[in-house]
Motif scaffolding. Sequence first.
Motif, short mmCIF file in Angstrom:
data_model
loop_
_atom_site.label_atom_id
_atom_site.label_comp_id
_atom_site.label_asym_id
_atom_site.label_seq_id
_atom_site.Cartn_x
_atom_site.Cartn_y
_atom_site.Cartn_z
N THR A 163 0.85 -1.40 0.07
CA THR A 163 -0.02 0.00 0.01
C THR A 163 1.01 1.40 -0.01
N ASP A 164 0.50 2.21 -0.65
CA ASP A 164 1.23 3.47 -0.76
C ASP A 164 0.89 4.47 0.36
N TYR A 165 -0.03 4.01 1.19
CA TYR A 165 -0.70 5.04 2.35
C TYR A 165 0.36 5.33 3.20
N GLU A 166 0.56 6.52 3.86
CA GLU A 166 1.43 7.19 4.57
C GLU A 166 0.77 7.77 5.91
N VAL A 167 1.39 7.50 7.10
CA VAL A 167 0.73 8.07 8.23
C VAL A 167 0.65 9.66 8.19
N GLY A 168 -0.49 10.13 8.19
CA GLY A 168 -0.72 11.78 8.07
C GLY A 168 -0.77 12.20 6.78
N PHE A 180 -0.26 -5.64 16.38
CA PHE A 180 0.54 -6.52 15.23
C PHE A 180 0.48 -5.73 13.99
N PHE A 181 -0.56 -5.31 13.56
CA PHE A 181 -0.62 -4.31 12.43
C PHE A 181 0.10 -2.94 12.31
N SER A 182 0.50 -2.63 13.50
CA SER A 182 1.18 -1.63 13.69
C SER A 182 2.60 -1.73 13.54
N TYR A 183 3.34 -2.87 14.23
CA TYR A 183 4.38 -2.93 14.57
C TYR A 183 4.97 -4.10 13.37
N ASN A 184 4.30 -4.96 12.92
CA ASN A 184 4.58 -6.03 12.25
C ASN A 184 4.36 -5.73 10.75
N ARG A 185 3.33 -4.83 10.63
CA ARG A 185 2.97 -4.54 9.20
C ARG A 185 3.02 -2.82 8.85
N GLN A 186 3.70 -2.08 9.98
CA GLN A 186 4.14 -0.70 9.76
C GLN A 186 2.86 0.26 9.27
N LEU A 187 1.43 -0.40 9.71
CA LEU A 187 0.44 0.46 9.36
C LEU A 187 0.00 1.44 10.65
N PRO A 188 -0.57 2.46 10.35
CA PRO A 188 -0.85 3.62 11.48
C PRO A 188 -1.56 2.95 12.59
N LEU A 189 -1.04 3.47 13.91
CA LEU A 189 -1.60 2.74 15.12
C LEU A 189 -3.08 3.40 15.26
N THR A 190 -3.94 2.97 14.38
CA THR A 190 -5.56 3.26 14.63
C THR A 190 -6.29 2.09 14.41
N VAL A 191 -7.46 2.15 14.74
CA VAL A 191 -8.34 0.92 14.73
C VAL A 191 -8.69 0.41 13.47
N SER A 229 -6.59 0.24 10.90
CA SER A 229 -5.46 -0.68 10.36
C SER A 229 -5.91 -2.00 10.31
N VAL A 230 -6.40 -2.78 11.61
CA VAL A 230 -6.70 -3.87 11.89
C VAL A 230 -7.49 -4.44 10.79
N PHE A 231 -8.23 -3.68 10.02
CA PHE A 231 -9.03 -4.16 9.06
C PHE A 231 -8.72 -4.34 7.53
N TYR A 232 -7.38 -3.98 7.42
CA TYR A 232 -6.77 -4.10 6.00
C TYR A 232 -6.96 -5.43 5.39
N PRO A 233 -6.82 -6.53 6.17
CA PRO A 233 -6.86 -7.97 5.46
C PRO A 233 -8.32 -8.10 5.07
N LEU A 234 -9.35 -7.48 5.22
CA LEU A 234 -10.59 -7.49 4.81
C LEU A 234 -10.90 -6.47 3.68
N PHE A 235 -10.50 -5.11 3.89
CA PHE A 235 -10.87 -4.09 3.03
C PHE A 235 -9.96 -3.70 2.27
N ALA A 281 -9.16 0.16 0.98
CA ALA A 281 -10.56 1.03 1.17
C ALA A 281 -10.44 1.41 2.68
N VAL A 282 -9.65 0.75 3.56
CA VAL A 282 -9.84 1.28 4.98
C VAL A 282 -9.36 2.54 5.22
N TRP A 283 -8.46 3.38 4.13
CA TRP A 283 -8.16 4.63 4.30
C TRP A 283 -9.26 5.48 3.68
#
Length: 530
Positions: A17-22, A185-196, A198-204, A207-209
Motif C-alpha cells: 500500500t502507498d498510504y503514509e501516516v498523516g 500486530f498491524f502497527s509493529y509487524n505491518r507498519q500501518l498507522p496505530l489506529t483501529v 488498520s486492523v481491518f486491512y486484511p478484509l478491506f 479501502a480502509v483509508w
Amino acid sequence: MSEELTEDDSGTVTYDTDYEVGQDNVEVMGFDVHNPVFFVSGVVVVAFVAFSLLFPELSVSVFETLRNRVTSDFDWVFVFTGNVFVLFALYLIVSPFGSIRLGGPDATPDFSRTAWFAMLFAAGMGIGLIFFGVFEPVAHAQNPPLNVLPENIEAAQSVAMAATIYHWGLHPWAIYAIVGLSLAFFSYNRQLPLTVRSVFYPLFGDAVWGWPGHIIDTLAVFATLFGLATSLGFGAEQALAGMNYLFGIPNTDLTKVLLIAVITSVATLSVVAGLDAGVKRLSEINIVLAAALLVFVIAAGATAEIFIGFLTNTISYLTYLPALSSPFERNPEFLHGWTTFYWAWWISWSPFVGMFIARVSRGRTVREFILCVLIVPTLISILWMTTFGGTALHQIAVDGYTGVAATVENWRPELSLFRMLEPLPFSGILSFLGIALVLMFFVTSSDSGSLVIDTITAGGKLDPPVAQRVFWAVLEGLVASVLLLGGGLGALQAAAVTTGFPFAFVLLTMCVCVYLGLRQELKFLRASTV
C-alpha cells in the motif's frame, strides 16, 4: 508468503500500500488533525455536551430509554461477544501463532515487565476495582445471580464471589487482549498507522483509508470517550463520597464538577509530559498504593480466610463459569443490570485500553502478551475481590457488622469501600489512601485515554501537537461532568451501553482480521527459514 506482503532490503514486511501516516491530515489552528475523523468526532461530542446542558430533563429520559432498550433486547450480543473473545484468546496461547513476536523476530521490549504490567493494569480497570470491589459481592449475595437459589449462606457467598469474578476476570481482559494484540500486530509487524482501521486491512485492503476506515475510527473515538467518561464519573462519585465521609466535604453537583476539573487539569499536565515521564510514572505509583492497601486489608482482616478464599473462589468461578456465561441460566435482573452493562463498558473501553497496551507492548511474543494481559490480571482481580469483597461478607456473616450491607440496600456503591474499612485498625488512614488511589487511577485513566483518542484522531500519529492532547483531555472532563449532572450513575451506564453496542460488531470482525494477519505472518516466517 501472501501476495499482499512485500519485504524491503532491511527485512521489514509490509502490505503493498502507498498510504503514509498523516497523508490525509490537515493543519487547523495549530492542530494536526485527521480529516474527517477529528471533525466529526469533535462536533458530535460538543453537540452532545450542549444538548445535555440545554435540555437536562430530556437528556435523562433519552439516557434511560437507550439503556433499557439495549440491555433488554440485545443482551445476547454482549454475552456472545464476550465468550468469543475468551475462546479466541485461549486458542492463541496454545496455537503456533504464540511464537510470533510483535515488531518482528528481532524486536526487544521497550519497557521492563514490571513497568509494562503496571501501565496495562492501571489503564485497564483500576477505578472499577476500587468502586465495585466491596459492593458487588455483597449485592450478589443478597440478590442471587442465578435462577437456582443457593441452599445456604455459604453457597450464596460462593456464587456471589463467582459472579463478581466473572465480571472482572477472563472476559474483560480477553477483550482488551485481542484489541491490544490486533493494534500492536498491524502497527509493529505491518507498519500501518496505530489506529483501529488498520486492523481491518486484511478484509478491506486500501479501502480502509477511505470512508469505511473513517467510520471505524469515529466509532472507536465515541466508544473510548464515553467509556472513559463512565469511569471518570464513577471515580468522582467515590472520591467525593470518601471526602464527605472523612472530612464532611459536601457531595453536591458543584463539588463533583470542581473535582473533575481539578483532576482533568492534573491529567492534562501528565499528558503533556508524555508517556514515559507522565503515564508510566503515575501508573507505577498506582500499583504501589493499590498493593499497600491490599496488603494492609489482608493483614488486618481475616488473613487465613482470605488466602483460603482465593483458592475456593477461583474454583467457584471456574465451576459456575458455564452457567454465568449463558444468557439463559441467570436472573434477568443480574443479566441486564450487571453483565450487559459491564460487557458494554469493557467493549467501549477496549479501543482505549487496547491501543494503550499496544503502544507499550512492542517486543513481546503473542503468547507472552496474551498470558500477561489475560491470565495475570485475572488472578490479581480474584485476589482483590476476595480480599475486599470477602472481608465485607465476613463482616456480615461472622462479625454482625452491616455497614456495607446498608450501602447495598440504599444503592450507594461509592460508600461501600469506606464502610468496609471502618471496623479495621487505622480506618481513617486507610480511607484516605483509598481516596488517593481513586484519584490517581482517575488521572492515569484520563491521561492515557487522551493519548489514545488523540492518536486515533490524528490518523495514527504518535506525536500530535500538545494543544490537541489538551483538547481531548478537557472534552473528556466535560462529558463526564454533563453525564453526572444529567442523570448520575444511570446516565454513565447508559453512555457505556449505547456506545458499546455498535462497537461489539466491530470487535467481532476484528477477531477475523487478526487471525488472517497472524496466519500470513506465520506463513512468511516459515517460508523465510526454508
